[in-house]
Design a protein around this motif. Structure first.
Motif, PDB file in Angstrom:
ATOM      1  N   THR A 144       0.828  -1.209   0.000  1.00  0.00           N
ATOM      2  CA  THR A 144       0.000   0.000   0.000  1.00  0.00           C
ATOM      3  C   THR A 144       0.860   1.255   0.000  1.00  0.00           C
ATOM      4  O   THR A 144       1.860   1.343   0.707  1.00  0.00           O
ATOM      5  CB  THR A 144      -0.931   0.015   1.228  1.00  0.00           C
ATOM      6  N   THR A 145       0.453   2.228  -0.806  1.00  0.00           N
ATOM      7  CA  THR A 145       1.078   3.546  -0.815  1.00  0.00           C
ATOM      8  C   THR A 145       0.077   4.540  -0.237  1.00  0.00           C
ATOM      9  O   THR A 145      -1.081   4.581  -0.665  1.00  0.00           O
ATOM     10  CB  THR A 145       1.467   3.979  -2.245  1.00  0.00           C
ATOM     11  N   ILE A 146       0.529   5.316   0.737  1.00  0.00           N
ATOM     12  CA  ILE A 146      -0.314   6.324   1.377  1.00  0.00           C
ATOM     13  C   ILE A 146       0.169   7.692   0.935  1.00  0.00           C
ATOM     14  O   ILE A 146       1.363   7.985   0.965  1.00  0.00           O
ATOM     15  CB  ILE A 146      -0.258   6.180   2.910  1.00  0.00           C
ATOM     16  N   ASP A 147      -0.770   8.517   0.522  1.00  0.00           N
ATOM     17  CA  ASP A 147      -0.471   9.872   0.053  1.00  0.00           C
ATOM     18  C   ASP A 147      -1.312  10.855   0.856  1.00  0.00           C
ATOM     19  O   ASP A 147      -2.313  10.477   1.473  1.00  0.00           O
ATOM     20  CB  ASP A 147      -0.805   9.981  -1.439  1.00  0.00           C
ATOM     21  N   PHE A 148      -0.923  12.104   0.851  1.00  0.00           N
ATOM     22  CA  PHE A 148      -1.745  13.170   1.413  1.00  0.00           C
ATOM     23  C   PHE A 148      -2.032  14.128   0.278  1.00  0.00           C
ATOM     24  O   PHE A 148      -1.117  14.689  -0.336  1.00  0.00           O
ATOM     25  CB  PHE A 148      -1.032  13.899   2.561  1.00  0.00           C
ATOM     26  N   VAL A 149      -3.317  14.303  -0.023  1.00  0.00           N
ATOM     27  CA  VAL A 149      -3.744  15.110  -1.161  1.00  0.00           C
ATOM     28  C   VAL A 149      -4.439  16.362  -0.656  1.00  0.00           C
ATOM     29  O   VAL A 149      -5.290  16.292   0.230  1.00  0.00           O
ATOM     30  CB  VAL A 149      -4.701  14.287  -2.061  1.00  0.00           C
ATOM     31  N   VAL A 150      -4.072  17.495  -1.226  1.00  0.00           N
ATOM     32  CA  VAL A 150      -4.724  18.761  -0.909  1.00  0.00           C
ATOM     33  C   VAL A 150      -5.576  19.137  -2.122  1.00  0.00           C
ATOM     34  O   VAL A 150      -5.073  19.239  -3.236  1.00  0.00           O
ATOM     35  CB  VAL A 150      -3.687  19.874  -0.624  1.00  0.00           C
ATOM     36  N   ALA A 151      -6.891  19.290  -1.896  1.00  0.00           N
ATOM     37  CA  ALA A 151      -7.820  19.619  -2.974  1.00  0.00           C
ATOM     38  C   ALA A 151      -8.803  20.669  -2.480  1.00  0.00           C
ATOM     39  O   ALA A 151      -8.942  20.882  -1.272  1.00  0.00           O
ATOM     40  CB  ALA A 151      -8.559  18.370  -3.429  1.00  0.00           C
TER      41      ALA A 151
END
Length: 106
Positions: free
Chosen positions: A75-82
């Motif tokens: 699993t790859t965990i990202d933090f996305v700002v939208a």
């Protein structure tokens, strides 16, 4: 096992530095429930538990209990700002399907 993008590491480090309670790392777990069969949970933790695997990502300790680790391999965990919502996202190759919220899977 699990990888975090630079954005996810930075978001977790910011949360740790802003925390009023001592935090030694980020706990990631999989629990029964959510919109699908399982849901992801995350939170700050003071230290690892005895049955945890500890993963170091650019100076960030990530704690994963042994029962959750089987669901998180690769699993790859990202933090996305939208504009509409910001937060952590999970790209889990073990998930057969995910709900629209992106926080639960089966």
């Amino acid at each position: 096992m699990i990888s975090l993008t630079d954005s996810a590491v930075n978001a977790a480090k910011s949360a740790i530095s802003a925390s009023a309670l001592p935090a030694g790392g980020l706990r990631i777990a999989v629990e029964a429930g959510g919109c699908a069969e399982f849901k992801y949970t995350m939170g700050l933790a003071a230290q690892a538990e005895p049955d945890d695997t500890v993963i170091e990502c650019d100076g960030l300790n990530v704690f994963v209990d042994n029962s959750s680790s089987q669901h998180l391999v690769g699993t790859t965990i990202d933090f996305v700002v939208a504009l509409e919502s910001s937060g952590f996202t999970f790209d889990n190759p073990n998930a057969k399907s995910s709900c629209s919220c992106g926080k639960s899977f089966c």
